[in-house]
Motif scaffolding. Structure first.
Motif, short mmCIF file in Angstrom:
data_model
loop_
_atom_site.label_atom_id
_atom_site.label_comp_id
_atom_site.label_asym_id
_atom_site.label_seq_id
_atom_site.Cartn_x
_atom_site.Cartn_y
_atom_site.Cartn_z
N THR A 47 4.70 -0.29 6.29
CA THR A 47 3.73 0.57 5.34
C THR A 47 2.59 0.51 6.15
O THR A 47 1.98 -0.42 6.79
N CYS A 78 10.17 8.66 8.05
CA CYS A 78 8.54 8.41 7.69
C CYS A 78 8.57 9.10 6.44
O CYS A 78 8.78 10.52 6.31
N TYR A 79 8.09 8.47 5.57
CA TYR A 79 7.56 9.22 4.03
C TYR A 79 6.39 9.26 3.86
O TYR A 79 5.59 8.21 4.07
N ASP A 80 5.82 10.34 3.62
CA ASP A 80 4.28 10.43 3.10
C ASP A 80 4.35 11.31 1.99
O ASP A 80 4.25 10.68 1.05
N ILE A 114 6.92 11.69 -1.05
CA ILE A 114 6.83 10.89 -2.07
C ILE A 114 6.08 11.36 -3.37
O ILE A 114 6.60 11.42 -4.44
N VAL A 159 9.09 5.04 -4.19
CA VAL A 159 9.24 4.00 -2.93
C VAL A 159 10.40 2.97 -2.82
O VAL A 159 10.99 2.70 -1.90
N CYS A 168 12.67 2.20 7.17
CA CYS A 168 11.59 3.51 7.30
C CYS A 168 10.19 3.06 7.34
O CYS A 168 9.82 1.88 7.38
N ILE A 211 6.45 4.29 5.30
CA ILE A 211 5.97 4.96 4.21
C ILE A 211 4.63 4.52 4.61
O ILE A 211 3.81 3.63 4.58
N ALA A 216 2.33 1.29 -0.99
CA ALA A 216 3.92 0.69 -0.71
C ALA A 216 3.76 -0.80 -0.43
O ALA A 216 4.86 -1.40 -0.58
#
Length: 197
Positions: A8, A32-34, A37, A89, A98, A100, A105
């Motif tokens: 995170t 990669c999540y940004d 979300i 999340v 992953c 985040i 997160a």
């Protein structure tokens, strides 16, 4: 990824946290999540993207919550957004290793999966350079923009977690991207994940 399942990344505005998150994900071969979300949370909650963008990093203010005569107040829009982001999340972390970026997160995933919680920061001078050269923010707006977004992120984090945004005790690792550069920051984070037990 090794034992650490999720990295995170919390970050000061214009310190490169989002870019570093993407580089870390590439190095580890994970997603990669940004901002994704936010899109997913909007869809889940039925709140328009415009409203999500407007309220996403706002502080929950009980004084603004309408009072119901029947004892149950309608859920504040910021609470609905946070609840939707929390659900997203959890779901993304459940799909596999992953990275985040933001969205509290580190707090949301506490005791759910093993995480490496990182805070990325940089000097005001370096952040001002980034604001001007990368984001094309007009020179006369830079200082107020940095202050505004840092405050929004800090207030949002502090209101939704039991930790302090930017306090080194709230994270496993704090890195100065201005001194180290994005690539080295990403390398340090990826290495910590790879050797984790």
């Amino acid at each position: 990824m090794a034992k650490i399942k999720v990295v995170t990344i919390s970050r000061r505005y214009c310190s490169g946290g989002s870019s570093i998150g993407k580089i870390v994900a590439e190095k580890l071969g994970v997603k990669c999540y940004d901002r994704e979300i936010v899109d997913m949370a909007a869809e889940r909650s039925g709140i328009s993207m415009d409203d999500v963008r407007k309220y996403e990093e706002s502080v929950l203010n009980p004084l603004k919550t309408p009072i119901s005569l029947f004892g149950t107040a309608p859920q504040d829009i910021t609470e609905r957004i946070f609840a939707a982001e929390t659900e997203v999340v959890h779901e993304l972390a459940g799909k596999g290793p992953c990275v985040i970026v933001g969205r509290c997160a580190d707090f949301i995933l506490k005791n759910k999966v093993k995480t490496l919680n990182v805070f990325i920061y940089s000097s005001n001078e370096k952040r001002m350079e980034t604001a001007m050269n990368v984001y094309n923010i007009p020179a006369d707006e830079i200082k107020s923009r940095l202050k505004k977004y840092d405050k929004k992120r800090g207030d949002y984090y502090n209101a939704n977690t039991n930790k302090r945004w930017g306090d080194m005790l709230s994270y496993d690792m704090c890195l100065d991207s201005g001194k180290l550069g994005y690539e080295l920051c990403a390398e340090i984070i990826a290495h910590a994940v790879e050797v984790s037990k």
